[in-house]
Design a protein around this motif. Structure first.
Motif, PDB file in Angstrom:
ATOM      1  N   LEU A 104       0.826  -1.212   0.000  1.00 58.05           N
ATOM      2  CA  LEU A 104       0.000   0.000   0.000  1.00 58.05           C
ATOM      3  C   LEU A 104       0.862   1.265   0.000  1.00 58.05           C
ATOM      4  O   LEU A 104       0.539   2.252  -0.667  1.00 58.05           O
ATOM      5  N   TYR A 105       1.953   1.230   0.744  1.00 58.83           N
ATOM      6  CA  TYR A 105       2.873   2.361   0.824  1.00 58.83           C
ATOM      7  C   TYR A 105       3.489   2.656  -0.545  1.00 58.83           C
ATOM      8  O   TYR A 105       3.479   3.804  -1.014  1.00 58.83           O
ATOM      9  N   VAL A 106       3.983   1.618  -1.211  1.00 56.86           N
ATOM     10  CA  VAL A 106       4.593   1.801  -2.532  1.00 56.86           C
ATOM     11  C   VAL A 106       3.528   2.204  -3.549  1.00 56.86           C
ATOM     12  O   VAL A 106       3.767   3.074  -4.392  1.00 56.86           O
ATOM     13  N   THR A 107       2.341   1.609  -3.459  1.00 62.27           N
ATOM     14  CA  THR A 107       1.264   1.952  -4.382  1.00 62.27           C
ATOM     15  C   THR A 107       0.845   3.411  -4.231  1.00 62.27           C
ATOM     16  O   THR A 107       0.595   4.107  -5.219  1.00 62.27           O
ATOM     17  N   SER A 108       0.788   3.886  -2.999  1.00 62.41           N
ATOM     18  CA  SER A 108       0.437   5.286  -2.750  1.00 62.41           C
ATOM     19  C   SER A 108       1.453   6.226  -3.397  1.00 62.41           C
ATOM     20  O   SER A 108       1.081   7.203  -4.061  1.00 62.41           O
ATOM     21  N   GLN A 109       2.741   5.913  -3.223  1.00 64.42           N
ATOM     22  CA  GLN A 109       3.777   6.747  -3.829  1.00 64.42           C
ATOM     23  C   GLN A 109       3.738   6.641  -5.355  1.00 64.42           C
ATOM     24  O   GLN A 109       3.913   7.631  -6.054  1.00 64.42           O
ATOM     25  N   ALA A 110       3.487   5.447  -5.873  1.00 63.68           N
ATOM     26  CA  ALA A 110       3.393   5.257  -7.329  1.00 63.68           C
ATOM     27  C   ALA A 110       2.218   6.052  -7.894  1.00 63.68           C
ATOM     28  O   ALA A 110       2.307   6.617  -8.992  1.00 63.68           O
ATOM     29  N   SER A 111       1.129   6.122  -7.129  1.00 65.29           N
ATOM     30  CA  SER A 111      -0.025   6.911  -7.551  1.00 65.29           C
ATOM     31  C   SER A 111       0.335   8.388  -7.651  1.00 65.29           C
ATOM     32  O   SER A 111      -0.062   9.082  -8.591  1.00 65.29           O
ATOM     33  N   LYS A 112       1.122   8.870  -6.701  1.00 62.07           N
ATOM     34  CA  LYS A 112       1.587  10.263  -6.754  1.00 62.07           C
ATOM     35  C   LYS A 112       2.464  10.490  -7.981  1.00 62.07           C
ATOM     36  O   LYS A 112       2.385  11.540  -8.629  1.00 62.07           O
ATOM     37  N   GLU A 113       3.306   9.481  -8.312  1.00 60.77           N
ATOM     38  CA  GLU A 113       4.165   9.585  -9.494  1.00 60.77           C
ATOM     39  C   GLU A 113       3.312   9.679 -10.761  1.00 60.77           C
ATOM     40  O   GLU A 113       3.611  10.465 -11.660  1.00 60.77           O
ATOM     41  N   ALA A 114       2.251   8.891 -10.836  1.00 63.65           N
ATOM     42  CA  ALA A 114       1.362   8.933 -11.998  1.00 63.65           C
ATOM     43  C   ALA A 114       0.638  10.277 -12.081  1.00 63.65           C
ATOM     44  O   ALA A 114       0.486  10.838 -13.171  1.00 63.65           O
ATOM     45  N   GLN A 115       0.220  10.793 -10.935  1.00 64.69           N
ATOM     46  CA  GLN A 115      -0.472  12.083 -10.921  1.00 64.69           C
ATOM     47  C   GLN A 115       0.436  13.211 -11.405  1.00 64.69           C
ATOM     48  O   GLN A 115      -0.026  14.156 -12.038  1.00 64.69           O
ATOM     49  N   LYS A 116       1.737  13.112 -11.097  1.00 61.91           N
ATOM     50  CA  LYS A 116       2.689  14.121 -11.588  1.00 61.91           C
ATOM     51  C   LYS A 116       2.679  14.173 -13.112  1.00 61.91           C
ATOM     52  O   LYS A 116       2.915  15.228 -13.699  1.00 61.91           O
ATOM     53  N   SER A 117       2.432  13.013 -13.736  1.00 66.15           N
ATOM     54  CA  SER A 117       2.386  12.924 -15.201  1.00 66.15           C
ATOM     55  C   SER A 117       0.971  13.083 -15.735  1.00 66.15           C
ATOM     56  O   SER A 117       0.709  12.792 -16.907  1.00 66.15           O
ATOM     57  N   HIS A 118       0.062  13.507 -14.868  1.00 72.78           N
ATOM     58  CA  HIS A 118      -1.341  13.734 -15.231  1.00 72.78           C
ATOM     59  C   HIS A 118      -1.992  12.471 -15.781  1.00 72.78           C
ATOM     60  O   HIS A 118      -2.720  12.504 -16.776  1.00 72.78           O
ATOM     61  N   ARG A 119      -1.723  11.334 -15.125  1.00 77.38           N
ATOM     62  CA  ARG A 119      -2.322  10.058 -15.498  1.00 77.38           C
ATOM     63  C   ARG A 119      -3.044   9.475 -14.291  1.00 77.38           C
ATOM     64  O   ARG A 119      -2.663   9.727 -13.161  1.00 77.38           O
ATOM     65  N   LYS A 120      -4.071   8.677 -14.574  1.00 71.58           N
ATOM     66  CA  LYS A 120      -4.767   7.969 -13.511  1.00 71.58           C
ATOM     67  C   LYS A 120      -4.337   6.515 -13.450  1.00 71.58           C
ATOM     68  O   LYS A 120      -4.600   5.836 -12.469  1.00 71.58           O
ATOM     69  N   THR A 121      -3.687   6.039 -14.495  1.00 71.52           N
ATOM     70  CA  THR A 121      -3.266   4.643 -14.572  1.00 71.52           C
ATOM     71  C   THR A 121      -1.823   4.508 -14.107  1.00 71.52           C
ATOM     72  O   THR A 121      -0.941   5.218 -14.583  1.00 71.52           O
ATOM     73  N   LEU A 122      -1.597   3.581 -13.161  1.00 76.86           N
ATOM     74  CA  LEU A 122      -0.238   3.315 -12.696  1.00 76.86           C
ATOM     75  C   LEU A 122       0.481   2.467 -13.732  1.00 76.86           C
ATOM     76  O   LEU A 122      -0.092   1.529 -14.278  1.00 76.86           O
ATOM     77  N   MET A 123       1.727   2.790 -13.956  1.00 76.71           N
ATOM     78  CA  MET A 123       2.553   2.020 -14.877  1.00 76.71           C
ATOM     79  C   MET A 123       3.754   1.476 -14.101  1.00 76.71           C
ATOM     80  O   MET A 123       4.068   1.946 -13.004  1.00 76.71           O
ATOM     81  N   GLY A 124       4.419   0.506 -14.715  1.00 74.01           N
ATOM     82  CA  GLY A 124       5.570  -0.103 -14.068  1.00 74.01           C
ATOM     83  C   GLY A 124       6.621   0.919 -13.672  1.00 74.01           C
ATOM     84  O   GLY A 124       7.212   0.839 -12.591  1.00 74.01           O
TER      85      GLY A 124
END
Length: 132
Positions: free
Chosen positions: A46-66
């Protein structure tokens, strides 16, 4: 979104298999310890997923990528996982480009070795922390 807190936990069977594979056969682990490891693994995901979600939001995306997950691990200072996961991610991307369905393929020897390297690295880190 999860309706109950338990919905966020990883499947017990999967966690138990990882624990069994990581420990020598002569080592038994109690129910409480399995439960604690399962909870810790769930929190880590959950911790890594939360940070990955923030990374996706920085790129204006809703989909998490590898790459979002890899960037999250780097941001969260889990660098020891990066190299083996980057190699696995690259091999996954390459298999997609070749038109193979990576979800249907059997685990190759390289993939199994990479997972073992990650487990070994995590085990070494735990041993080092316990020694400190």
């Amino acid at each position: 979104m999860a309706e109950k807190l338990e919905d966020l936990n990883l499947p017990n069977a999967s966690v138990q298999k990882i624990i069994k594979d990581a420990l020598p056969e002569s080592v038994n682990i109690g129910k409480d310890a399995r439960s604690a490891l399962s909870r810790a693994a769930s929190v880590f995901v959950l911790y890594v997923t939360s940070q990955a979600s923030k990374e996706a939001q920085k790129s204006h995306r809703k989909t998490l990528m590898g790459q979002d997950v890899l960037n999250a691990l780097e941001e969260l200072e889990f660098e020891e996982f990066l190299e083996p996961l980057q190699e696995l991610h690259k091999s996954f991307q390459d298999s997609k480009k070749q038109g193979k369905n990576p979800k249907k393929k059997n685990a190759s020897t390289d993939d199994v070795e990479m997972v073992e390297e990650i487990e070994d690295s995590a085990e070494e880190n735990l041993e080092e922390e316990a020694a400190d």
